[in-house]
Design a protein around this motif. Structure first.
Motif, short mmCIF file in Angstrom:
data_model
loop_
_atom_site.label_atom_id
_atom_site.label_comp_id
_atom_site.label_asym_id
_atom_site.label_seq_id
_atom_site.Cartn_x
_atom_site.Cartn_y
_atom_site.Cartn_z
N ASP A 298 -3.19 5.74 0.71
CA ASP A 298 -4.06 4.76 0.74
C ASP A 298 -3.80 4.12 2.05
OD1 ASP A 298 -5.29 4.61 -1.74
OD2 ASP A 298 -3.65 3.09 -2.62
N LEU B 235 -11.48 -2.28 -3.93
CA LEU B 235 -11.80 -2.33 -2.44
C LEU B 235 -12.98 -3.16 -2.12
CD1 LEU B 235 -11.24 1.29 -0.69
CD2 LEU B 235 -10.20 -0.88 -0.22
N LEU C 131 0.82 -1.14 -0.11
CA LEU C 131 0.07 -0.12 -0.06
C LEU C 131 0.91 1.28 -0.04
CD1 LEU C 131 -2.89 -0.95 2.69
CD2 LEU C 131 -2.88 -1.10 0.15
N LYS D 202 -5.92 5.76 4.37
CA LYS D 202 -7.42 5.47 4.03
C LYS D 202 -7.93 4.04 4.55
CE LYS D 202 -7.87 6.31 -0.43
NZ LYS D 202 -7.55 6.22 -2.00
N VAL D 203 -7.11 3.12 4.61
CA VAL D 203 -7.46 1.70 5.01
C VAL D 203 -7.43 1.76 6.63
CG1 VAL D 203 -6.88 0.71 3.01
CG2 VAL D 203 -5.39 0.65 4.79
N THR E 83 -7.60 12.07 -3.74
CA THR E 83 -7.20 10.94 -3.03
C THR E 83 -7.66 9.38 -3.68
OG1 THR E 83 -9.48 10.88 -2.22
CG2 THR E 83 -7.52 12.22 -1.17
N GLU E 84 -8.28 9.61 -4.90
CA GLU E 84 -8.63 8.28 -5.50
C GLU E 84 -7.62 7.80 -6.11
OE1 GLU E 84 -11.76 6.82 -8.79
OE2 GLU E 84 -11.66 8.93 -8.27
N THR E 85 -7.34 6.36 -6.05
CA THR E 85 -6.24 5.66 -6.62
C THR E 85 -6.72 4.17 -7.07
OG1 THR E 85 -5.81 4.58 -4.43
CG2 THR E 85 -4.54 6.60 -4.63
N GLU E 86 -5.92 3.40 -7.64
CA GLU E 86 -6.33 2.11 -8.06
C GLU E 86 -6.89 1.34 -6.94
OE1 GLU E 86 -2.87 0.33 -9.82
OE2 GLU E 86 -2.50 1.70 -11.48
N LEU E 87 -6.42 1.47 -5.81
CA LEU E 87 -7.06 0.40 -4.68
C LEU E 87 -8.67 0.89 -4.66
CD1 LEU E 87 -6.69 -1.11 -2.04
CD2 LEU E 87 -6.27 0.90 -0.85
N ASP E 88 -9.00 2.17 -4.72
CA ASP E 88 -10.61 2.32 -4.63
C ASP E 88 -11.03 1.46 -5.63
OD1 ASP E 88 -10.99 4.97 -2.85
OD2 ASP E 88 -9.10 5.35 -4.10
N TYR F 219 -1.80 11.96 7.56
CA TYR F 219 -0.94 12.19 6.13
C TYR F 219 -0.41 13.38 6.20
CZ TYR F 219 0.04 12.30 1.53
OH TYR F 219 0.80 12.53 0.18
#
Length: 218
Positions: free
Chosen positions: A84, A138, A80, A87-88, A130-135, A94
């Motif tokens: 992110d 999820l 991560l 975020k989790v 704040t949007e990343t590939e993780l979003d 941050y």
């Protein structure tokens, strides 16, 4: 147990994760009341890659993260990055790396926990985006890694069928089946256990997993 000592320490414990935060560094950062991520943070629990399992309190803190992200990164050793991590729930704040020097100077002037909290909050920020590939994955992580067994997780991934799911299957197939089973079982049990009981469980599992020469972390 070092992790238990740090986790229950009465004085505020501040962890600044400005760079690689893996294995032992991951463990001791999560123990802090204040856990600071930056854009350079790279967080991972890579024990399954070396045929071991996530220990030193991981069954307690990873199992409690939203979206089953803790089980996901524990089993896959996925990294991560940056925001992110906050975020989790693996970071409390941050802070941009360029502001760390000023933050450290401010912290040296603090005399109370309240002052520490205000100083960190003052230097904290939120990235423009704040949007990343993780979003994007999820919800799939939450759905697939909610399985009661490793086999069920694999079945969920096959049913998902997305590119992410297929890549995850390939990753899991490269890892020790025993490590995956032990990691998943410890987190399943640890979700309902106290920190102290999780550490005891991990110690006992570690002795059986590696013999008397197993890692002495914790």
């Amino acid at each position: 147990m070092n992790f238990h000592l740090v986790s229950t320490y009465q004085k505020p414990y501040i962890a600044i994760m400005d760079g690689l935060t893996m294995g032992g560094a991951s463990v001791f950062s999560i123990a802090g009341k204040y856990k600071i991520a930056t854009e350079r943070t790279v967080y991972a629990m890579p024990e399954t890659v070396i045929g071991f399992f996530n220990d030193a309190g991981a069954s307690y803190f990873l199992s409690r993260l939203r979206y089953d992200i803790g089980i996901y990164i524990g089993m896959t050793a996925e990294r991560l990055k940056g925001f992110d991590v906050k975020k989790v729930g693996l970071a409390s704040h941050y802070v941009e790396s360029k502001r760390l020097e000023d933050l450290e100077k401010a912290l040296l002037e603090c005399k109370t926990d309240e002052e520490i909290g205000k100083a960190i909050a003052k230097h904290s920020s939120v990235p423009t985006s704040t949007e990343t590939e993780l979003d994007l994955v999820l919800n799939s992580i939450d759905k697939c890694f909610d399985g009661e067994t490793v086999e069920e997780i694999m079945e969920n991934l096959h049913l998902d069928g997305s590119e992410w799911a297929m890549n995850t299957i390939r990753t899991l197939n490269k890892l020790s089946p025993t490590s995956l089973k032990v990691t998943h079982r410890c987190m399943t049990l640890g979700k309902k256990m106290s920190l102290e009981d999780c550490l005891k469980m991990e110690f006992r599992v570690g002795q059986h997993h590696s013999g008397d020469k197993g890692p002495k972390r914790g």
